[in-house]
Design a protein around this motif. Structure first.
Motif, short mmCIF file in Angstrom:
data_model
loop_
_atom_site.label_atom_id
_atom_site.label_comp_id
_atom_site.label_asym_id
_atom_site.label_seq_id
_atom_site.Cartn_x
_atom_site.Cartn_y
_atom_site.Cartn_z
N ALA A 1 0.84 -1.20 0.00
CA ALA A 1 0.00 0.00 0.00
C ALA A 1 0.88 1.24 0.00
O ALA A 1 1.71 1.42 0.90
CB ALA A 1 -0.91 0.00 1.23
N VAL A 2 0.70 2.10 -1.00
CA VAL A 2 1.50 3.33 -1.11
C VAL A 2 0.61 4.47 -1.60
O VAL A 2 -0.37 4.24 -2.32
CB VAL A 2 2.69 3.16 -2.08
CG1 VAL A 2 3.71 2.18 -1.53
CG2 VAL A 2 2.22 2.73 -3.47
N PRO A 3 0.94 5.70 -1.23
CA PRO A 3 0.17 6.83 -1.75
C PRO A 3 0.37 7.04 -3.25
O PRO A 3 -0.57 7.43 -3.95
CB PRO A 3 0.71 8.03 -0.95
CG PRO A 3 1.29 7.42 0.29
CD PRO A 3 1.86 6.11 -0.15
N VAL A 4 1.60 6.78 -3.74
CA VAL A 4 1.86 7.06 -5.15
C VAL A 4 2.96 6.16 -5.68
O VAL A 4 3.95 5.87 -5.00
CB VAL A 4 2.26 8.55 -5.34
CG1 VAL A 4 3.51 8.90 -4.55
CG2 VAL A 4 2.44 8.88 -6.82
N CYS A 5 2.77 5.67 -6.88
CA CYS A 5 3.82 5.01 -7.67
C CYS A 5 3.34 5.00 -9.11
O CYS A 5 2.15 5.17 -9.38
CB CYS A 5 4.12 3.60 -7.18
SG CYS A 5 2.85 2.38 -7.48
N SER B 1 10.40 11.60 -8.49
CA SER B 1 10.83 11.54 -7.10
C SER B 1 9.58 11.54 -6.23
O SER B 1 8.55 12.13 -6.60
CB SER B 1 11.73 12.72 -6.73
OG SER B 1 10.97 13.90 -6.53
N VAL B 2 9.68 10.87 -5.09
CA VAL B 2 8.54 10.83 -4.18
C VAL B 2 8.28 12.22 -3.60
O VAL B 2 7.13 12.63 -3.42
CB VAL B 2 8.80 9.81 -3.05
CG1 VAL B 2 7.69 9.86 -2.01
CG2 VAL B 2 8.91 8.39 -3.63
N ALA B 3 9.34 12.97 -3.34
CA ALA B 3 9.20 14.28 -2.69
C ALA B 3 8.32 15.23 -3.49
O ALA B 3 7.63 16.08 -2.90
CB ALA B 3 10.58 14.90 -2.48
N GLU B 4 8.30 15.11 -4.81
CA GLU B 4 7.53 16.04 -5.62
C GLU B 4 6.03 15.87 -5.41
O GLU B 4 5.25 16.74 -5.82
CB GLU B 4 7.87 15.86 -7.10
CG GLU B 4 7.39 14.56 -7.70
CD GLU B 4 7.87 14.35 -9.15
OE1 GLU B 4 8.69 15.15 -9.62
OE2 GLU B 4 7.42 13.37 -9.78
N PHE C 1 7.83 17.57 3.10
CA PHE C 1 8.48 16.27 3.01
C PHE C 1 9.77 16.28 3.82
O PHE C 1 10.86 16.14 3.28
CB PHE C 1 8.76 15.94 1.53
CG PHE C 1 9.06 14.49 1.27
CD1 PHE C 1 8.06 13.53 1.35
CD2 PHE C 1 10.34 14.09 0.89
CE1 PHE C 1 8.33 12.20 1.07
CE2 PHE C 1 10.62 12.76 0.62
CZ PHE C 1 9.61 11.80 0.71
N PRO C 2 9.65 16.44 5.15
CA PRO C 2 10.86 16.52 5.98
C PRO C 2 11.50 15.15 6.17
O PRO C 2 10.84 14.11 6.03
CB PRO C 2 10.32 17.05 7.31
CG PRO C 2 8.94 16.48 7.38
CD PRO C 2 8.42 16.55 5.96
#
Length: 217
Positions: free
Chosen positions: A160-164, A190-193, A198-199
């Motif tokens: 389970a992930v928010p985005v890929c 990138s995940v950060a985008e 995103f600390p």
């Protein structure tokens, strides 16, 4: 579309996971977050589902002289998982990467000790396991995690992930029984985008989450 934070992403993902949980006969559900970034996401899911949270440590294997460039991943004492396309493009042979693999394995064991102390890795046999991260680019760490857990004979294995990316999600369906991803764009650079905030996550934050949501802590 961005998430404000990992916590918000976890809350949105938790709604989807509650729907997922209601659709089948699930036994002994455990949420395993990939630290560090997956932990705040996993906290929200574990809270919503009222199930334990633990971590599964996976370390990246970097390119010689450029360790920030990941070409593989490793979990526990398992064989490493490599991005074969990247190896070909960089003209790297697996048998020449022994030092990088060894460093990654040492890092896995170091972080396991930091997060768990002497507590063993959770026994997943006969459990429904949800593997959580804050997002995936190549999916290498998730692949290493899923292969590692599959060896433990879980009842059901879900990522389970928010985005890929849609391509990464499709590829990982060979490793998991279910792949739940809120957003599946064509590419994720990138995940950060995908996050407004995103600390970095500290080891202490990981330990605090485990103390709260793991019954053995």
């Amino acid at each position: 579309m961005r998430f404000r934070s990992r916590q918000e992403a976890g809350q949105e993902l938790a709604v989807r996971m509650l729907e997922w949980a209601s659709s089948g006969d699930l036994t002994n559900v455990t949420v395993l977050a990939l630290p560090r970034g997956g932990v705040p996401v996993g906290v929200e899911i574990a809270r919503a589902m009222a199930v334990p949270l633990d971590v599964l440590v996976v370390a990246r294997i970097g390119v010689p002289d450029s360790p920030e460039v990941g070409i593989g991943a490793i979990a526990g004492d398992d064989p490493p998982v490599f991005d074969r396309t990247a190896l070909r493009l960089l003209d790297l042979a697996v048998d020449k990467l022994g030092p990088e693999v060894a460093r990654a394995r040492v890092e896995v064991h170091r972080r396991e000790l930091v997060y768990r102390g002497g507590r063993p890795e959770p026994d997943v046999r006969g459990h429904s396991v949800v593997v959580v991260d804050d997002g995936l680019v190549t999916g290498l760490t998730a692949r290493a995690a899923l292969r590692h857990l599959r060896r433990g004979d879980p009842l059901r294995l879900t990522l389970a992930v928010p985005v890929c990316s849609a391509r990464t999600a499709a590829a990982l369906r060979d490793e998991a029984d279910d792949v739940v991803a809120l957003h599946q764009p064509e590419q994720v650079h990138s995940v950060a985008e995908w996050y407004s905030d995103f600390p970095p996550i500290s080891d202490e934050e990981v330990r605090d989450a485990l103390r709260e949501l793991h019954p053995a802590r």
